[in-house]
Motif scaffolding. Sequence first.
Motif, PDB file in Angstrom:
ATOM      1  N   ILE A 334      -0.562   5.045   2.896  1.00  0.00           N
ATOM      2  CA  ILE A 334      -0.188   6.191   2.063  1.00  0.00           C
ATOM      3  C   ILE A 334      -0.416   5.825   0.605  1.00  0.00           C
ATOM      4  O   ILE A 334       0.091   4.808   0.131  1.00  0.00           O
ATOM      5  CB  ILE A 334       1.286   6.581   2.286  1.00  0.00           C
ATOM      6  CG1 ILE A 334       1.527   6.972   3.745  1.00  0.00           C
ATOM      7  CG2 ILE A 334       1.688   7.711   1.342  1.00  0.00           C
ATOM      8  CD1 ILE A 334       0.758   8.212   4.167  1.00  0.00           C
ATOM      9  N   VAL A 335      -1.187   6.641  -0.093  1.00  0.00           N
ATOM     10  CA  VAL A 335      -1.546   6.376  -1.482  1.00  0.00           C
ATOM     11  C   VAL A 335      -1.428   7.670  -2.278  1.00  0.00           C
ATOM     12  O   VAL A 335      -1.685   8.762  -1.763  1.00  0.00           O
ATOM     13  CB  VAL A 335      -2.996   5.822  -1.570  1.00  0.00           C
ATOM     14  CG1 VAL A 335      -3.493   5.813  -3.010  1.00  0.00           C
ATOM     15  CG2 VAL A 335      -3.063   4.418  -1.003  1.00  0.00           C
ATOM     16  N   THR A 336      -1.023   7.544  -3.544  1.00  0.00           N
ATOM     17  CA  THR A 336      -1.044   8.681  -4.465  1.00  0.00           C
ATOM     18  C   THR A 336      -2.241   8.524  -5.385  1.00  0.00           C
ATOM     19  O   THR A 336      -2.401   7.485  -6.036  1.00  0.00           O
ATOM     20  CB  THR A 336       0.247   8.763  -5.284  1.00  0.00           C
ATOM     21  OG1 THR A 336       1.343   8.994  -4.397  1.00  0.00           O
ATOM     22  CG2 THR A 336       0.182   9.897  -6.293  1.00  0.00           C
ATOM     23  N   THR A 337      -3.085   9.552  -5.405  1.00  0.00           N
ATOM     24  CA  THR A 337      -4.333   9.492  -6.170  1.00  0.00           C
ATOM     25  C   THR A 337      -4.256  10.418  -7.379  1.00  0.00           C
ATOM     26  O   THR A 337      -3.711  11.529  -7.300  1.00  0.00           O
ATOM     27  CB  THR A 337      -5.520   9.908  -5.292  1.00  0.00           C
ATOM     28  OG1 THR A 337      -5.458   9.227  -4.056  1.00  0.00           O
ATOM     29  CG2 THR A 337      -6.828   9.581  -5.975  1.00  0.00           C
ATOM     30  N   LEU A 338      -4.814   9.961  -8.488  1.00  0.00           N
ATOM     31  CA  LEU A 338      -4.826  10.736  -9.742  1.00  0.00           C
ATOM     32  C   LEU A 338      -6.255  10.874 -10.237  1.00  0.00           C
ATOM     33  O   LEU A 338      -6.981   9.872 -10.316  1.00  0.00           O
ATOM     34  CB  LEU A 338      -3.960  10.029 -10.784  1.00  0.00           C
ATOM     35  CG  LEU A 338      -3.867  10.629 -12.196  1.00  0.00           C
ATOM     36  CD1 LEU A 338      -2.523  10.266 -12.834  1.00  0.00           C
ATOM     37  CD2 LEU A 338      -5.000  10.179 -13.120  1.00  0.00           C
ATOM     38  N   PHE A 339      -6.655  12.128 -10.522  1.00  0.00           N
ATOM     39  CA  PHE A 339      -7.913  12.402 -11.208  1.00  0.00           C
ATOM     40  C   PHE A 339      -7.591  13.054 -12.535  1.00  0.00           C
ATOM     41  O   PHE A 339      -6.787  13.998 -12.598  1.00  0.00           O
ATOM     42  CB  PHE A 339      -8.801  13.343 -10.382  1.00  0.00           C
ATOM     43  CG  PHE A 339      -9.729  12.624  -9.437  1.00  0.00           C
ATOM     44  CD1 PHE A 339     -11.006  12.253  -9.851  1.00  0.00           C
ATOM     45  CD2 PHE A 339      -9.333  12.324  -8.153  1.00  0.00           C
ATOM     46  CE1 PHE A 339     -11.859  11.595  -8.989  1.00  0.00           C
ATOM     47  CE2 PHE A 339     -10.185  11.674  -7.279  1.00  0.00           C
ATOM     48  CZ  PHE A 339     -11.456  11.299  -7.697  1.00  0.00           C
ATOM     49  N   PRO A 398       7.234   1.684  -3.965  1.00  0.00           N
ATOM     50  CA  PRO A 398       8.067   2.738  -3.337  1.00  0.00           C
ATOM     51  C   PRO A 398       8.060   4.057  -4.111  1.00  0.00           C
ATOM     52  O   PRO A 398       8.156   5.128  -3.506  1.00  0.00           O
ATOM     53  CB  PRO A 398       9.466   2.110  -3.316  1.00  0.00           C
ATOM     54  CG  PRO A 398       9.222   0.631  -3.353  1.00  0.00           C
ATOM     55  CD  PRO A 398       7.998   0.451  -4.196  1.00  0.00           C
ATOM     56  N   ASP A 399       7.924   4.001  -5.445  1.00  0.00           N
ATOM     57  CA  ASP A 399       7.941   5.218  -6.280  1.00  0.00           C
ATOM     58  C   ASP A 399       6.538   5.574  -6.760  1.00  0.00           C
ATOM     59  O   ASP A 399       6.349   6.032  -7.895  1.00  0.00           O
ATOM     60  CB  ASP A 399       8.865   5.014  -7.472  1.00  0.00           C
ATOM     61  CG  ASP A 399       8.483   3.786  -8.309  1.00  0.00           C
ATOM     62  OD1 ASP A 399       7.674   2.957  -7.815  1.00  0.00           O
ATOM     63  OD2 ASP A 399       8.984   3.663  -9.445  1.00  0.00           O
ATOM     64  N   HIS A 400       5.539   5.367  -5.892  1.00  0.00           N
ATOM     65  CA  HIS A 400       4.148   5.549  -6.314  1.00  0.00           C
ATOM     66  C   HIS A 400       3.860   6.966  -6.811  1.00  0.00           C
ATOM     67  O   HIS A 400       3.114   7.162  -7.776  1.00  0.00           O
ATOM     68  CB  HIS A 400       3.209   5.179  -5.168  1.00  0.00           C
ATOM     69  CG  HIS A 400       3.503   5.858  -3.870  1.00  0.00           C
ATOM     70  ND1 HIS A 400       2.938   7.045  -3.513  1.00  0.00           N
ATOM     71  CD2 HIS A 400       4.329   5.487  -2.843  1.00  0.00           C
ATOM     72  CE1 HIS A 400       3.383   7.388  -2.308  1.00  0.00           C
ATOM     73  NE2 HIS A 400       4.232   6.468  -1.877  1.00  0.00           N
ATOM     74  N   ALA A 401       4.428   8.007  -6.181  1.00  0.00           N
ATOM     75  CA  ALA A 401       4.169   9.383  -6.614  1.00  0.00           C
ATOM     76  C   ALA A 401       4.724   9.626  -8.012  1.00  0.00           C
ATOM     77  O   ALA A 401       4.066  10.241  -8.864  1.00  0.00           O
ATOM     78  CB  ALA A 401       4.779  10.357  -5.611  1.00  0.00           C
ATOM     79  N   GLY A 432      -5.124  16.194 -11.735  1.00  0.00           N
ATOM     80  CA  GLY A 432      -4.722  16.560 -10.379  1.00  0.00           C
ATOM     81  C   GLY A 432      -4.166  15.348  -9.650  1.00  0.00           C
ATOM     82  O   GLY A 432      -4.721  14.250  -9.764  1.00  0.00           O
ATOM     83  N   ILE A 433      -3.075  15.531  -8.905  1.00  0.00           N
ATOM     84  CA  ILE A 433      -2.424  14.424  -8.206  1.00  0.00           C
ATOM     85  C   ILE A 433      -2.084  14.846  -6.786  1.00  0.00           C
ATOM     86  O   ILE A 433      -1.560  15.942  -6.566  1.00  0.00           O
ATOM     87  CB  ILE A 433      -1.126  13.986  -8.926  1.00  0.00           C
ATOM     88  CG1 ILE A 433      -1.403  13.583 -10.378  1.00  0.00           C
ATOM     89  CG2 ILE A 433      -0.454  12.834  -8.184  1.00  0.00           C
ATOM     90  CD1 ILE A 433      -0.165  13.286 -11.191  1.00  0.00           C
ATOM     91  N   SER A 434      -2.378  13.980  -5.818  1.00  0.00           N
ATOM     92  CA  SER A 434      -2.013  14.251  -4.425  1.00  0.00           C
ATOM     93  C   SER A 434      -1.602  12.951  -3.745  1.00  0.00           C
ATOM     94  O   SER A 434      -1.983  11.858  -4.177  1.00  0.00           O
ATOM     95  CB  SER A 434      -3.180  14.884  -3.673  1.00  0.00           C
ATOM     96  OG  SER A 434      -4.223  13.937  -3.487  1.00  0.00           O
ATOM     97  N   THR A 435      -0.832  13.089  -2.667  1.00  0.00           N
ATOM     98  CA  THR A 435      -0.370  11.952  -1.871  1.00  0.00           C
ATOM     99  C   THR A 435      -0.751  12.174  -0.415  1.00  0.00           C
ATOM    100  O   THR A 435      -0.624  13.282   0.106  1.00  0.00           O
ATOM    101  CB  THR A 435       1.152  11.778  -1.981  1.00  0.00           C
ATOM    102  OG1 THR A 435       1.496  11.459  -3.324  1.00  0.00           O
ATOM    103  CG2 THR A 435       1.641  10.653  -1.064  1.00  0.00           C
TER     104      THR A 435
END
Length: 514
Positions: A334-339, A398-401, A432-435
Amino acid sequence: MSHIRVLVIDDSHEIRKFVVQYVLEPHGFEVLEAADGAEGLRRALEEEVDLILLDLEMPKMNGFEVLDGLRDRRSEVPVILMTSHGSEAIAIEVFHKGVRDYVIKPFAPAHMLETIERALTSVRLQHEKEALTTKLVQTNRQLEQRLREFDILYQIGKSVTSLLKINKLLERVVDAALYVTGAEEGAILLENGGEGDLREYVRKQRVAGQKQQVARRSESQLAVDAMRKGDATMTGAMLYAPLKVGRRTIGALGVNNRVTARFFDNHDRRLLMALADYAAIAIENARLLQQTKQAKDKEKQQLLSLFERYVAPSVVEKLVAQPEAIKLGGVRQIVTTLFADIRGFSKFSAHTTPEVLVDVLNRHIAVAAEAILAEAGTLDKFLGDAVMAYFNAPLPQPDHALRAVRAAWRICRAVDQSRSLPPASRLQFGVGISTGETLVGNIGTSQLMNFTVIGDAVNMSRRLQEQAQGGQILICQQVYGLVKGYVEARPVGMVELKGHQQLEPAFEVLAVHV
């Protein structure tokens, strides 16, 4: 009969001569003589004798008095009484004084010899007992010596195998070789590439002086010979033992006595072989440890090269300390990605010189990179005027988002507050950010690969960024669920994302409280 000493005490020269010439000397006895009782008692007490042939009637001290004197001194030497005819009663009396047997004068040599044999039975048994006792004492001493040597070897082996630095280890091994063999000089040679190519690493001389030529062959020839045979090679005052690890021979340990030319013996050979076995294991362990350390240093350098330009320094430190925390090759995570993309950059570039354009772009990218690294994010790549980053990899967060949202908030605020950018050159980022679950690892070919993330969650953050206006941060529903207690956000409705058949809910971040 050798080594049996018989004392003949008789005042008759003829009797003494007869006993010596016809009984004792022909059968190998060692003979002592005394012509009277006093001299006989003195010699019996002062000199070690195994048997006494004693006459009864003598001047100065008769046989009874000699027997009393022997008993008073607690002598256990057997006595054969030589008595005359008609003295049997007296012979019986002297048995009580310790006489072992008797012969009646005149006697035949054979009869005297038979009597002596009977009397010497206990003497021989006593001699055998003493010899066995002596041998047992010697054996025990040798055993104690061997035990001390084994204990010394064990202590040396334990000391040697505990050393991790190869140079210190080799010096300790040579010191130990000098100690256990008492040698004057010692050296250790190790293979240096090809077979038979030896390099001397340590040499120590314990005894100073002029060295002699003690063998035709050189030390290196002895060392090579010991390695070839797999056994110690000894030529008088020079001794070499092979250093063997399994079926491999890695070198040789040698000692010599070229000053005094003292020869080594088989005991020295055994001791050196035993020490060489300890030393070979220790040297191999030290080499393996050195190789492991070099491999770890190489791995550390690879990690630094791979991440130091894209990951926050704190993350790099953790990766170096815990390299097992990252599994190269691709794992689901599980990863949070940022563009983040600069809005209006194409329009801005239309009326800006290339030099100024590159400078402005670099300043905006630097603002975004600093904000991401401040939240311990990983910079994945720069795509023209866009930046991609992700959180919760390569190390768990743990608080990646929340970190991703804070980084986005920093990016948008930093552009407005940047002093390095003139107001006319300040362009807004759309973020834009998604997990979601992604594949994390080295992606590419064996010649060129990048540590990155791929998956639908990555695509979703890219599509959300494309929908965002300048200065706007759009997050997916999963991100909102993870951070809603820390941010103010409003729903912007269902948005159409390229590649998704259904509309996806999206939220705009209005404020961040943490």
